[in-house]
Design a protein around this motif. Structure first.
Motif, mmCIF file in Angstrom:
data_model
loop_
_atom_site.group_PDB
_atom_site.id
_atom_site.type_symbol
_atom_site.label_atom_id
_atom_site.label_comp_id
_atom_site.label_asym_id
_atom_site.label_seq_id
_atom_site.Cartn_x
_atom_site.Cartn_y
_atom_site.Cartn_z
ATOM 1 N N VAL A 10 0.811 -1.221 0.000
ATOM 2 C CA VAL A 10 0.000 0.000 0.000
ATOM 3 C C VAL A 10 0.845 1.272 0.000
ATOM 4 O O VAL A 10 0.306 2.375 -0.130
ATOM 5 C CB VAL A 10 -0.951 0.022 1.215
ATOM 6 C CG1 VAL A 10 -2.024 -1.050 1.076
ATOM 7 C CG2 VAL A 10 -0.184 -0.148 2.527
ATOM 8 N N CYS A 22 0.959 6.450 -1.798
ATOM 9 C CA CYS A 22 -0.404 6.012 -1.470
ATOM 10 C C CYS A 22 -1.337 7.213 -1.612
ATOM 11 O O CYS A 22 -0.884 8.352 -1.743
ATOM 12 C CB CYS A 22 -0.483 5.442 -0.044
ATOM 13 S SG CYS A 22 -0.136 6.651 1.254
ATOM 14 N N ALA A 23 -2.627 6.954 -1.569
ATOM 15 C CA ALA A 23 -3.614 8.026 -1.671
ATOM 16 C C ALA A 23 -3.735 8.772 -0.351
ATOM 17 O O ALA A 23 -3.388 8.248 0.718
ATOM 18 C CB ALA A 23 -4.970 7.448 -2.067
ATOM 19 N N ALA A 68 -5.282 7.253 3.027
ATOM 20 C CA ALA A 68 -5.342 5.794 2.896
ATOM 21 C C ALA A 68 -5.023 5.126 4.225
ATOM 22 O O ALA A 68 -5.553 4.060 4.541
ATOM 23 C CB ALA A 68 -4.372 5.319 1.817
ATOM 24 N N GLU A 69 -4.169 5.767 5.021
ATOM 25 C CA GLU A 69 -3.768 5.186 6.313
ATOM 26 C C GLU A 69 -4.946 4.995 7.262
ATOM 27 O O GLU A 69 -4.866 4.205 8.210
ATOM 28 C CB GLU A 69 -2.690 6.052 6.982
ATOM 29 C CG GLU A 69 -3.092 7.469 7.331
ATOM 30 C CD GLU A 69 -2.802 8.488 6.252
ATOM 31 O OE1 GLU A 69 -2.574 9.659 6.582
ATOM 32 O OE2 GLU A 69 -2.825 8.110 5.054
ATOM 33 N N SER A 74 -7.503 3.398 6.784
ATOM 34 C CA SER A 74 -8.098 2.067 6.612
ATOM 35 C C SER A 74 -7.094 0.925 6.785
ATOM 36 O O SER A 74 -7.450 -0.234 6.578
ATOM 37 C CB SER A 74 -8.746 1.957 5.226
ATOM 38 O OG SER A 74 -7.768 2.082 4.211
ATOM 39 N N TRP A 75 -5.870 1.239 7.164
ATOM 40 C CA TRP A 75 -4.870 0.179 7.318
ATOM 41 C C TRP A 75 -4.930 -0.375 8.747
ATOM 42 O O TRP A 75 -4.188 0.050 9.633
ATOM 43 C CB TRP A 75 -3.474 0.711 7.039
ATOM 44 C CG TRP A 75 -3.272 1.236 5.644
ATOM 45 C CD1 TRP A 75 -4.045 0.991 4.545
ATOM 46 C CD2 TRP A 75 -2.231 2.120 5.203
ATOM 47 N NE1 TRP A 75 -3.552 1.654 3.448
ATOM 48 C CE2 TRP A 75 -2.438 2.346 3.820
ATOM 49 C CE3 TRP A 75 -1.131 2.726 5.837
ATOM 50 C CZ2 TRP A 75 -1.591 3.164 3.069
ATOM 51 C CZ3 TRP A 75 -0.290 3.531 5.095
ATOM 52 C CH2 TRP A 75 -0.523 3.747 3.715
#
Length: 329
Positions: A47, A238-239, A242-243, A245-246
């Motif tokens: 990711v 990454c977008a 995005a973090e 959802s990790w």
């Protein structure tokens, strides 16, 4: 021997075999259940990539960007420098942060030849012994919690007090491994009971993406940098956001589990390069689009969310350039 005696005798002779058989059936069912619910095949997805590792040895002090760091239960470690293991306190033991004394963000801390080196604009470097076991242990208060720290001596106190130049006397203390750490779960129940920290606000590891900062800058008149948000790990490729959802990630041998978002406060308004405090930004802009879901308002209240706190599930070494993998089941 009548029929009844024959049956009882046969059962007695085969009782052990029957028990083993029953046990085998139960074990098989248990393994099947465990495989279905606990040992589901995991999916590993790349990711992003680690762009920066930043250690803040002194709480609210200047961050030190490094290319490699140990990731331990209580945060990052580089050589003898451990993340947020040093703290400035008042004479009565209360924490001092950049919220009260913005110039703290200009204080850098390094170690050379077994000595702790303090540096700041317009000041001569102050060197003190890294270990001073004969010094007093101070009782401190960090966000309402009791914790100890080894006093770093009068020279460090004089240097810090002179640099902050607020007419007050401050002391510098160091957390040592034998001291009792703080438990984040006592302040925020989302943290695991085993989680422990020295002087961070709450969590040992905070992660933020470059893309999230870039997106924020599109909404600001004046750009800010990652340093304004004091993360431990910065991820690129990454977008934006995005973090968020990790839930579980792996970097090298290090395994991290997401605990909660980082709720932002007035400290974000302190420029890390100048210590000048902006009257509104970037906090006001963050509040315009990064507030929590109403169902989480009891956790974050009115704080905007920017970055994620992680708990260390497996320790190891982190390196800039390492790929970041999301683990899903």
């Amino acid at each position: 021997m009548n029929f009844r005696d024959t049956v009882v005798n046969a059962f007695s002779q085969n009782k052990k075999a029957l028990l083993y058989a029953a046990g085998g059936i139960v074990a098989s069912l248990g393994l099947g259940f465990g495989y279905k619910y606990l040992l589901k095949p995991k999916k590993v997805t790349r990711v992003g990539v680690v762009s920066q590792l930043i250690i803040h040895p002194l709480k609210s002090g200047k961050g030190l960007s490094v290319t490699t760091a140990e990731c331990l239960d209580m945060g990052l470690k580089y050589g003898e420098l451990k993340d947020r293991h040093w703290l400035v306190i008042t004479e009565d033991g209360h924490q001092v942060t950049g919220r009260q004394e913005p110039r703290l963000v200009l204080v850098s801390m390094t170690i050379e030849g077994g000595e702790l080196c303090l540096n700041g604009p317009g000041m001569e470097e102050q060197r003190i012994p890294l270990q001073q076991p004969g010094n007093a242990v101070a009782n401190c208060r960090v966000w309402g919690a009791d914790i100890q720290g080894r006093d770093c001596g009068d020279q460090a106190s004089l240097w810090i007090s002179r640099f902050l130049d607020s007419g007050k006397t401050f002391r510098l203390v160091q957390f040592e491994s034998h001291m009792r750490p703080r438990r984040p779960v006592e302040k925020e129940p989302l943290f695991p009971p085993s989680e422990k920290v020295a002087y961070p606000d709450i969590g040992a590891v905070m992660l933020l993406s470059d893309a999230s900062v870039t997106d924020l800058n599109t909404r600001l008149e004046r750009d800010v940098t990652v340093a304004q948000f004091r993360p431990s790990v910065v991820v690129s490729d990454c977008a934006a956001y995005a973090e968020d959802s990790w839930d579980e990630i792996q970097i090298g041998d290090v395994r991290l589990s997401r605990v909660m978002s980082c709720g932002r406060c007035i400290f974000t308004k302190v420029n890390p390069e100048t210590a000048i405090v902006d009257s509104k930004q970037p906090l006001e802009t963050l509040k315009s689009y990064r507030l929590c879901d109403p169902s989480e308002k009891h956790i974050y209240k009115s704080s905007p969310l920017f970055g994620q706190y992680y708990s260390v599930r497996r320790c190891g070494v982190l390196k800039a350039g390492d790929p970041v993998y999301r683990i899903s089941y």
